[in-house]
Structures are given as structure tokens and as C-alpha cells.
Design an enzyme around this catalytic site. Structure first.
Site, mmCIF file in Angstrom:
data_model
loop_
_atom_site.group_PDB
_atom_site.id
_atom_site.type_symbol
_atom_site.label_atom_id
_atom_site.label_comp_id
_atom_site.label_asym_id
_atom_site.label_seq_id
_atom_site.Cartn_x
_atom_site.Cartn_y
_atom_site.Cartn_z
ATOM 1 N N ASP A 115 0.346 -0.733 -0.026
ATOM 2 C CA ASP A 115 -0.160 0.037 -0.054
ATOM 3 C C ASP A 115 0.631 1.652 -0.039
ATOM 4 O O ASP A 115 1.830 1.672 0.554
ATOM 5 C CB ASP A 115 -1.067 0.026 1.110
ATOM 6 C CG ASP A 115 -1.563 0.867 1.339
ATOM 7 O OD1 ASP A 115 -1.905 1.449 0.253
ATOM 8 O OD2 ASP A 115 -2.365 1.175 1.942
ATOM 9 N N ASP A 311 -2.078 5.151 -5.849
ATOM 10 C CA ASP A 311 -2.535 4.175 -4.614
ATOM 11 C C ASP A 311 -2.749 3.090 -5.058
ATOM 12 O O ASP A 311 -3.724 2.959 -5.632
ATOM 13 C CB ASP A 311 -3.783 5.193 -3.962
ATOM 14 C CG ASP A 311 -4.003 4.153 -2.531
ATOM 15 O OD1 ASP A 311 -3.228 3.778 -2.313
ATOM 16 O OD2 ASP A 311 -4.746 4.659 -1.917
#
Length: 648
Positions: A115, A311
């Protein structure tokens, strides 16, 4: 005006003297040192003067911490190692990609979501009472001889007893994680040139939302921040300030990750990433083109709030309201030959189209290309798999994986946008690179050896546990292509377990549930075919059947199941002992006999005939009863047959 000639002559003589001095300095330096020189070129003069300055490696690495986090400049006197790590799972099936990380001595394995939007790495703690059930056992600090809690200090938040540092993270989808901070040895797998390193991580005491229910164990934070695993490794001076991600394409999944620098391909395109613009990785997106035509938008639309953010933990892409409307209209105009249909989930108003090829490699024949143009004029060309996802209920149908970001002016680009794209986050030079490629063959495409190169000697290191990196699965999931377009009615495989079958039998349904979760199928699809027992071991043959509403398993689902079996991505709790999966096989749907093909029709017809027969019989019976109950009218004076009196 009379002084000009004198000034000119003086400047020429001065320049000549400087060049003589530099030449002498150059010769002395080259004679007195054996180190590789750093070459500095002055490009602002008509004649180029080259200066050779010997630079020596600074073991204490003080220069790393003297600059701001986002503007580190390293003296590249040697090639730093990197950590090559495979990615698992699938963006749309699981909603994320995971990698494997080992923590502690001896190492404890965890499946962590990569992430770029998170700044801390965390795993569930053994003492956590508010954590969900995940893929691997929880971290047990007491079993690691190298674990140390991060003691409370002025730079961190502390627990109630003011003994240990704590962390807390909350996410946009209303999930959260909190716990204590610890430090231990982190291993990156046997493909890594980088030896195990000490790093700070979070040991969870509470999870909520998706973090509680997800299958993955935790998060590997790759964002900007002191607790980020990237920042920690860079601050130690063991890797360069860069990392790369490569997500697998549609129906393939998996991919690769590199912590540290790589040699970028010559045709990689770059966009500037300004760390001061927002706390997230952003790019300076200027335009979006659909089918070669720019959307009628101002570049400012992509610069709202946090700008254009990349992201890896987000699945889809989200555009500001005006940008989404323009993008949707352009796509729909380009696919006017396709039929618009409803999405697979009635709870969402997805924009979907049917009538295309079920082969994702042929999508460019029916869907337009999309280009992202950056402020520097460079362009990233995307294929349909970078903005579409497959309709789960209609064959040959696809839906837009780009949505409106509510009223938020931020442009958020999730993992779908960079499928089959190597993305290099070059934080040192404040830019992000993109290179379209087949991520299942990324090492071959980059001409990187499959085995790690010998490590250079690194001085001033206290970590000697270089032999702790455990063996990993293959470095990237190969694509298990099923020849032709065939119908798969059954996938079978064998499982051997070091448990007596008499002890295992009461837990077969529980075992089937774990297998279904690991293979991402419904538990009703997993059935025990047969089993044998030999001593203290059990051998079970399992079958994966089509969903109850289908006659066969979709090829994409079958490939995902086979990939998970081949890559040892089925992980069971320790209570089932050691186990091994082998000898998988696909089988077509069984050929139906004439009776099986027509049994439903025959039975239905028979039932209808029986019902009609019963109904007719009932009506006939009622009619007869009515006839018998009717009394014929007789006059009062009519003759009645004489009846014999019965004796009293």
C-alpha cells in the site's frame, strides 16, 4: 569603450591559466588515487572542462539524515542491493495485492497488502482480542529472540502505562488499525539481494472494518513517513531511495515488487512527483485522451485538493465530477456498436457493455485506447484492461473501472490503471516512471537474473542473520493458459496431511471452508472426492465444482485456482499439521446421456400430465356424486311397489 579589448584579453588569459591548473590537478588526482572518480561536466561554456574528483564512501551515512526526507541525495559510489519480491493475489478478485514478509528470529511469515497510501507496516499481535481471522498465525513477540518493544519517548504516542510507543491509522473506507510499535529483524525472501534488516513495525491490538474481515494479515506501508519500510531502509543506507511495483494483467493477477533502485528501461515515461504537493505519491497529469482526442478539460481539473494521486491500495480509478462526465461520454461514443447492460451488482450503477470478445487480449479491437499526458509532454498509453473490469455474470461483457470521486476534486488512480505496467517510484529524483510490459515476465523483460547477485561487503552493519531469508514461491506467478476455449467442469487435486484421518474426519467441513477461502471460491464448490489413511498421514482428493447455477467453471476462475495451487498459495492453520498439495487436474463437464439431457423436460411433462389427470378424475368424481344425489320427482298418487312388512 577603450577598456573592452583589455578586458577581453584578460579574460582569455585567466581562462587559459585556470585550464592549466585544472589539468595539473587532474593529473595529480589520477596518480594519487585508485578510486573510481566522479565526472562533473560544465555544460554552460562553449568548451567543456571535465573535473575528476575522488569521492570516498562515508560509512556513518550522516548525509542521509541531514537532508529533508523527500530530497535525499546519495553519493553513488557503489551499487546498492535491492529486495526483489513476488506479488500475490488479484486486484479485482481480492481487492489488493500482497507480498510475503518474515518477521523475527526464527522468522514468522505474513501476507501483507502493498500500500503506497500507508506509512506503517503492521501485523496482528498474538494478544489482540479485536483482530479478525487472517491468512497466517498472529505474530508472537515472545517467540522471537530478536524482538524489542519501542520504548515510550517524546517522539511518539505512548500506551496508558507510558512504557511502549503506539500507532493508530484510519482509512477512508472507515477501517482502522491500532497497536504498539516493536522492532525486529525483517526478511524479504530468498530472491532478495538485501539481507534481513532490523525495522520498526506495528503489532496490532485492534482492527475494524475491512481490515478486520480481509484475508490478508496486514499492511506493508510504502508511503512517505518515518515508519514506512522504504524510509527505514533508505535511512539505514542499505537501498537507494526508490521502489517499483508491477501488477499483473486482467485474469492473471500476481506481479512483482522491488525495494531499491533498478535501471529504468530506455522507453520508460516519467511524470514529476512533488512531495510537498500532498502527503501521497502524486503526478502532474495534464490531459486525458480517449481514442486519440483530448477530453475538453482544463489541466486544473487534475490539480484539485491532493492533485492526481497514485494509490496501490485502491482498486479502481476515481475522477473529479467534470472529468468523469467527459471520460464516460468519450468512452460511450467510442463503443456505440456495443450494447449497454446492467452491472453485476444491483447495488451499484455500473456502466457495462456486452458484445465484446471474452479474450482480454482482443479488447483493443472494440474499446478505445486511453492516454495520460503529463506536464513534461510525455504520454502513458493505456490499454482497455487499465480502465475496464470483467462482468462477472455475462460472458464477453465489461464494465468501466473508472468512477466519479463524489464531490472530492482529487484524482485518485488505483491499481487498475497500472495493470501490466512497471511503476517506479523514484523518490530521490522526485519522479514516477511508467513502462507498459507483461508483469508476469518482468525479470526477463528487465534482463535481471532470476537468482540474486552476490552481495557487496557492507561495513558498519550489526545484522549478521543473512541466512534467515526463507524460501519463497516462484518469483512471479506464471500465466497458466488453458488451451483453447474449453469448458471446465471439475478441477481436482490431492492433499496430503500429517494428521490421522480419524482425527481429521470431524473437521473435514472446516477444512473445506479454509480451502474455499484460499482458492477464492464458494464453500459449496469444494467437495471431498475420496480419502485414504496411511499410518499417521492422510491423503485426500478434493474436487472444485462449478457454482451451483453454472454448468462449468469460467476459464478466468479456473486459471486463478490453478495458479494458487501451483504457487503454494493455499495456507492452512497449524492445527492441520504439515500438508502438501500436488497433482492437480482439469476435467470437462461430464457428457450427458439422452435421459440426462431431457430428464427435466420429461419429468416436467409427466408432472403436468399427472396433475391434469388428477384434476380430471376429481371433476368426474364430483359429477357422479352430484348425479347420484339427485331424487327423481314422483306424484303423490303414483303407484309404489308393495313392500313386505317385517315381523315385529
Amino acid at each position: 569603450m577603450a577598456r573592452a579589448p583589455f578586458a577581453t584579453v584578460s579574460m582569455i588569459l585567466l581562462s587559459f591559466a585556470v585550464q592549466i591548473c585544472l589539468s595539473i590537478l587532474h593529473q595529480n588526482l589520477m596518480i594519487n588515487t585508485n578510486n573510481s572518480p566522479l565526472i562533473l561536466n560544465t555544460n554552460n561554456t562553449p568548451t567543456t572542462t571535465t573535473m575528476f574528483l575522488p569521492l570516498y564512501f562515508n560509512d556513518n551515512n550522516k548525509f542521509v539524515n541531514s537532508a529533508p526526507k523527500h530530497s535525499r541525495r546519495h553519493l553513488k559510489t557503489r551499487r546498492r542491493p535491492n529486495a526483489r519480491m513476488p506479488l500475490h493475489d488479484d486486484l479485482l478478485i481480492n481487492g489488493y495485492y500482497t507480498t510475503r514478509l518474515w518477521i523475527g528470529t526464527p522468522p514468522q511469515r505474513f501476507a501483507l497488502i502493498v500500500d503506497t497510501g500507508s506509512t506503517v507496516t503492521y501485523v496482528p499481535c498474538a494478544t489482540c482480542e479485536l483482530c479478525g481471522k487472517h491468512q497466517d498465525p498472529r505474530f508472537q513477540p515472545e517467540l522471537s529472540s530478536t524482538y524489542q518493544p519501542v520504548k515510550c519517548n517524546i517522539d511518539c504516542s505512548c500506551d496508558n502505562d507510558r512504557e511502549q510507543c503506539t500507532y493508530e491509522r484510519q482509512y477512508a473506507e472507515m477501517s482502522s488499525s491500532s497497536g504498539v510499535l516493536g522492532e525486529d529483524i525483517v526478511s524479504f525472501g530468498n530472491q532478495s539481494e538485501l539481507p534481513p534488516q532490523r525495522a520498526v513495525f506495528g503489532c496490532e491490538n485492534m482492527e475494524t472494518g475491512d481490515l478486520y474481515s480481509q484475508h490478508a494479515d496486514g499492511i506493508m506501508g510504502l508511503g512517505h513517513g518515518d515508519l514506512s519500510i522504504v524510509d527505514q531502509l533508505v535511512d539505514k543506507g542499505v537501498i537507494s531511495d526508490s521502489f517499483s511495483l508491477c501488477y499483473g494483467g486482467m485474469d492473471v493477477g500476481g506481479g512483482a515488487m522491488v525495494l531499491g533502485g533498478i535501471i529504468p528501461p530506455s522507453d520508460m515515461v516519467f511524470a514529476r512527483s512533488d512531495p510537498d504537493r500532498s502527503p501521497y505519491y502524486n503526478i502532474d497529469l495534464k490531459e486525458i485522451h480517449v481514442a486519440g482526442k483530448a477530453l475538453p478539460l482544463s489541466p486544473k481539473v487534475f490539480d484539485g485538493k491532493h492533485g492526481t494521486v497514485l494509490d496501490s491500495g485502491t482498486t479502481y480509478a476515481y475522477l473529479p465530477e467534470s472529468a468523469f462526465a467527459a471520460f464516460k461520454d468519450a468512452i460511450m461514443k467510442s463503443v456505440h456498436s456495443l450494447k449497454q447492460i446492467k452491472g453485476p451488482d444491483p447495488n451499484y450503477n455500473d456502466i457495462c457493455f456486452s458484445g465484446s470478445s471474452s479474450d482480454s487480449s482482443q479488447l483493443s479491437k472494440t474499446f478505445p485506447s486511453v492516454d495520460m499526458v503529463f506536464n513534461n509532454g510525455q504520454k502513458l498509453s493505456m490499454s482497455p484492461e487499465n480502465y475496464l473490469f470483467r462482468h462477472s455474470k455475462v460472458r464477453g461483457a465489461y464494465c468501466l473501472g473508472v468512477f466519479q470521486n463524489g464531490k472530492d476534486p482529487t484524482t485518485l488512480l488505483g491499481g487498475i490503471v497500472v495493470r501490466n505496467t512497471l511503476v517506479t517510484y523514484d523518490r530521490e529524483h522526485e519522479k514516477i516512471g511508467f513502462w507498459k510490459t507483461d508483469c508476469s515476465k518482468i525479470w526477463e523483460r528487465l534482463h535481471i537474473s532470476t537468482s540474486p547477485a552476490p552481495l557487496p561487503t557492507i561495513s558498519n552493519t550489526t545484522n549478521t542473520t543473512t541466512d534467515m531469508a526463507p524460501r519463497l514461491a516462484p518469483r512471479e506467478p506464471p500465466r497458466y493458459d488453458i488451451p483453447g476455449v474449453i469448458k471446465i467442469g471439475l478441477i481436482t487435486f490431492y492433499m496430503s496431511l500429517s494428521v490421522k484421518y480419524s482425527d481429521l474426519k470431524p473437521h473435514i467441513s472446516e477444512l473445506a471452508k479454509f480451502i474455499s477461502e484460499e482458492l477464492a471460491v464458494n464453500v459449496s464448490q469444494v467437495r471431498l472426492m475420496n480419502s485414504t489413511s496411511k499410518g499417521n498421514d492422510s491423503l485426500i482428493r478434493w474436487g472444485i465444482f462449478p457454482p451451483q447455477s453454472d454448468d462449468y467453471i469460467a476459464n478466468a476462475s479456473a486459471m486463478d485456482i490453478i495458479a494458487r495451487l501451483n504457487e503454494n498459495r493455499v495456507h492452512l492453520p497449524d492445527s492441520f499439521g504439515s500438508y502438501k498439495l500436488f497433482k492437480w487436474k482439469i476435467e470437462p463437464p461430464p457428457e450427458r446421456t439422452w435421459w440426462q439431457q431431457h430428464s427435466v423436460t420429461i419429468v416436467s411433462t409427466s408432472v403436468v400430465l399427472i396433475v391434469l389427470g388428477l384434476l380430471a378424475s376429481g371433476l368426474w368424481f364430483l359429477w357422479r356424486r352430484r348425479e347420484q344425489s339427485l331424487v327423481t320427482y314422483k306424484p303423490v298418487d303414483s303407484a309404489v311397489p308393495e313392500q313386505e312388512l317385517q315381523p315385529i
